[in-house]
Scaffold this motif. Structure first.
Motif, PDB file in Angstrom:
ATOM      1  N   MET A   1      -1.773  -0.194 -11.093  1.00  0.00           N
ATOM      2  CA  MET A   1      -2.294   0.581 -10.143  1.00  0.00           C
ATOM      3  C   MET A   1      -1.019   0.722  -9.388  1.00  0.00           C
ATOM      4  O   MET A   1      -0.226   0.099  -8.850  1.00  0.00           O
ATOM      5  N   GLU A   5      -1.959   4.882  -5.615  1.00  0.00           N
ATOM      6  CA  GLU A   5      -3.304   4.661  -5.885  1.00  0.00           C
ATOM      7  C   GLU A   5      -4.055   3.680  -4.870  1.00  0.00           C
ATOM      8  O   GLU A   5      -5.231   3.672  -4.841  1.00  0.00           O
ATOM      9  N   LEU A   6      -3.454   2.314  -4.428  1.00  0.00           N
ATOM     10  CA  LEU A   6      -3.645   1.717  -4.098  1.00  0.00           C
ATOM     11  C   LEU A   6      -4.067   1.930  -2.355  1.00  0.00           C
ATOM     12  O   LEU A   6      -4.922   1.507  -2.005  1.00  0.00           O
ATOM     13  N   ALA A   9      -7.162   3.856  -2.363  1.00  0.00           N
ATOM     14  CA  ALA A   9      -8.186   3.067  -2.520  1.00  0.00           C
ATOM     15  C   ALA A   9      -8.676   2.287  -1.255  1.00  0.00           C
ATOM     16  O   ALA A   9      -9.751   2.165  -0.698  1.00  0.00           O
ATOM     17  N   GLU A 242     -15.750   1.072 -10.511  1.00  0.00           N
ATOM     18  CA  GLU A 242     -14.305   1.117 -10.567  1.00  0.00           C
ATOM     19  C   GLU A 242     -13.455   0.133  -9.985  1.00  0.00           C
ATOM     20  O   GLU A 242     -13.937   0.007  -8.605  1.00  0.00           O
ATOM     21  N   THR A 244     -10.704   0.568  -8.283  1.00  0.00           N
ATOM     22  CA  THR A 244     -10.106   1.206  -6.846  1.00  0.00           C
ATOM     23  C   THR A 244     -11.180   1.107  -5.794  1.00  0.00           C
ATOM     24  O   THR A 244     -11.187   1.117  -4.703  1.00  0.00           O
ATOM     25  N   LEU A 247     -12.074  -2.503  -4.346  1.00  0.00           N
ATOM     26  CA  LEU A 247     -10.903  -2.598  -3.699  1.00  0.00           C
ATOM     27  C   LEU A 247     -10.972  -2.099  -2.302  1.00  0.00           C
ATOM     28  O   LEU A 247     -10.863  -2.565  -1.196  1.00  0.00           O
ATOM     29  N   GLY A 248     -11.231  -0.691  -2.385  1.00  0.00           N
ATOM     30  CA  GLY A 248     -11.397   0.085  -1.149  1.00  0.00           C
ATOM     31  C   GLY A 248     -12.432  -0.373  -0.249  1.00  0.00           C
ATOM     32  O   GLY A 248     -12.254  -0.387   1.325  1.00  0.00           O
TER      33      GLY A 248
END
Length: 419
Positions: A1, A5-6, A9, A242, A244, A247-248
Motif C-alpha cells: 500500500m 493510499e494509506l 484509508a 477490504e 483499506t 484500517l481506516g
C-alpha cells in the motif's frame, strides 16, 4: 500500500451499516432491563463489546478480542447476572462457570472446527475469577493466565506435549473473546487487566433494582436481540472486507488522537462497532473512553506494586506546606501504603501487614532500588522522590490537572528537595 493510499484509508469515513444503531439500542435496552450499572458509560461499553463479538465472527481480519471484566467489592452486586445476560446476547456465548485451562482449550478448539458462518470464535463467560486468582491458588493459574493473555490476538496458539507420544507437540488455538466476573480482590495480572474493559459493579438500591430474569419468560426476547446483532454484523463485515476500509476504521483520527498502545488496541475495537452502527454511538464510545480514563485515574486497582506507587503518590501530594524530605524510608512507605490503601496492605497476601522488605520487593518491579536517602528523621534506606516521580509518570495515569491559581512551585506532583 502506498503512502497516499494509506492516508486515504485513514481519512475515509466508513458509512454506517443499515440497522446498526437500532440493533445496539435494542441490545442496550435488553441489558439495562436486567442489569444495573453504577454509571451509564458502563452500559455503553458492555453493549459495544457484545456487538463486537458478533462482528468478530464475520470479519476474519479483526485481530483483537478484548476481555470484559465485571468486578465488585462484595457479593450480590450483579456480576453473575451481568455474565448471564451478556452470554445470551454475545456471539456463540457459553456460560462456563468455573473454567480450567484444559477445558478452555478444548472448548475453543471445538468451536474452531465449526464451518458455519458466524460460528467461530466462541465467547466464554467464566465466573468467580477471584477464586482462581487468590492467595490460596498461587501457582495454579499460570496456564489459564497464558491462555487469557495469548488468546487476545487472532492466530494465537499454545503448545502442549502429547500425552502418549513424547516427541510430538499439540498446537491449540486459543483465540476467543472472554468476559469474566469476580470480587475486586481478585489478583489479576497487570498484563490481563490491560486487555480488559473493567466494569466496577455496586449493589443497587431498592429503587434501582432491575427486573428479575426468568429464562422461561425472557430467553426468547434475548435470542431475538442476539439474532438482530448477528444479522447486522454479517452486513457490517462486508463494509470492512477490504484492508483499506478496516484500517481506516481502526486508525480513525477520532480514536488515535486520544489513545495509544494497548488502550488503542482495545478501544479501537469498540469504536469500530460504534462507527459502523452510526447514530450517536461514536460519541457514546468516545465519552465512555474519557470516563474510563477518569475512573482509572481515581482508582488504585491493579497489581500490588502499582497500588503501592499510587499510595505513595497520594502521600507525597498531601505533604506539609513547602517542607518535604528528599526521600522516604521503606518503613515510612509501608506505613503510608497501609493507611491509604488498607484493603491491599493491612493483611498483605493473607498474612501480616505490609513490611519494609515487601516495599523493596514491590518497587523493584518498577526498576526502583533502595538507597541511603535523607528523610524526616535523618538518613535511612529508602527512595528519592525524584526516582518515584519517574515511576509514577511511567506506571500510573496522570493526576487531574489543578487550576492555575492553585499551581505553586511546590504543587503536588512536582519534586521539591530541601537543602
Amino acid at each position: 500500500m502506498t503512502e497516499a493510499e494509506l492516508l486515504g484509508a485513514l481519512q475515509a469515513q466508513t458509512r454506517a451499516t443499515a440497522g446498526g444503531a437500532e440493533a445496539l439500542e435494542a441490545t442496550e435496552r435488553a441489558i439495562r432491563r436486567f442489569v444495573w450499572f453504577p454509571e451509564p458509560w458502563h452500559l455503553h461499553v458492555v453493549t459495544l463489546w457484545t456487538a463486537y463479538t458478533h462482528l468478530l465472527t464475520f470479519s476474519q481480519s479483526l485481530p483483537i478480542a478484548p476481555r470484559l471484566g465485571f468486578f465488585s467489592g462484595s457479593p450480590g452486586s450483579g456480576k453473575t447476572r451481568a455474565l448471564e445476560i451478556t452470554s445470551r446476547l454475545a456471539a456463540n456465548g457459553q456460560d462456563v462457570g468455573s473454567l480450567s485451562a484444559a477445558a478452555m482449550l478444548r472448548i475453543i478448539s471445538s468451536a474452531g472446527r465449526n464451518e458455519k458462518p458466524g460460528g467461530y470464535p466462541v465467547t466464554l463467560f467464566p465466573d468467580e475469577l477471584d477464586r482462581t486468582y487468590s492467595a490460596n491458588s498461587a501457582g495454579n493459574q499460570d496456564d489459564l493466565t497464558i491462555i487469557l493473555n495469548a488468546g487476545y490476538k487472532r492466530g494465537a496458539v499454545v503448545l502442549r506435549a502429547h500425552k502418549d507420544k513424547q516427541d510430538e507437540v499439540i498446537r491449540y488455538d486459543c483465540f476467543a473473546p472472554v468476559a469474566f466476573a469476580g470480587l475486586a480482590t481478585a489478583k489479576l495480572p497487570d498484563a490481563l487487566l490491560t486487555r480488559t474493559f473493567v466494569v466496577h459493579m455496586k449493589r443497587a438500591r431498592r429503587e434501582e433494582r432491575p427486573d428479575s430474569f426468568l429464562p422461561l419468560a425472557h430467553a426468547e426476547n434475548l435470542e431475538h436481540v442476539r439474532a438482530e446483532l448477528s444479522e447486522w454484523a454479517s452486513g457490517a463485515a462486508v463494509e470492512i472486507a477490504e484492508p483499506t476500509a478496516l484500517l481506516g476504521l481502526l486508525l480513525d483520527g477520532r480514536i488515535t488522537s486520544v489513545t495509544d498502545g494497548r488502550d488503542h488496541e482495545i478501544w479501537s475495537c469498540l469504536f469500530a462497532v460504534a462507527a459502523l452502527a452510526g447514530g450517536t454511538w461514536p460519541e457514546r464510545c468516545l465519552a465512555a473512553l474519557e470516563s474510563a480514563k477518569a475512573e482509572t485515574a481515581d482508582r488504585a486497582d491493579g497489581s500490588k506494586s502499582t497500588r503501592l506507587l499510587a499510595a505513595l503518590r497520594t502521600h507525597y501530594a498531601s505533604r506539609p506546606a513547602n517542607i518535604w524530605p528528599v526521600g522516604i524510608s521503606k518503613q515510612d512507605a509501608a506505613t503510608a501504603a497501609i493507611n491509604l490503601d488498607p484493603l491491599a496492605f493491612e493483611r498483605f497476601d493473607g498474612r501480616d501487614e505490609l513490611r519494609p522488605d515487601d516495599v523493596g520487593a514491590l518497587l523493584r518491579e518498577h526498576g526502583l532500588k533502595a538507597v541511603r536517602v535523607r528523610v524526616a528523621n535523618g538518613r535511612a534506606y529508602g527512595y528519592r522522590w525524584a526516582d518515584l516521580q519517574d515511576a509514577w509518570e511511567r506506571a500510573l495515569p496522570p493526576l487531574l490537572e489543578i487550576e492555575d491559581e492553585e499551581n505553586e512551585p511546590n504543587a503536588p506532583g512536582s519534586i521539591f528537595e530541601t537543602q
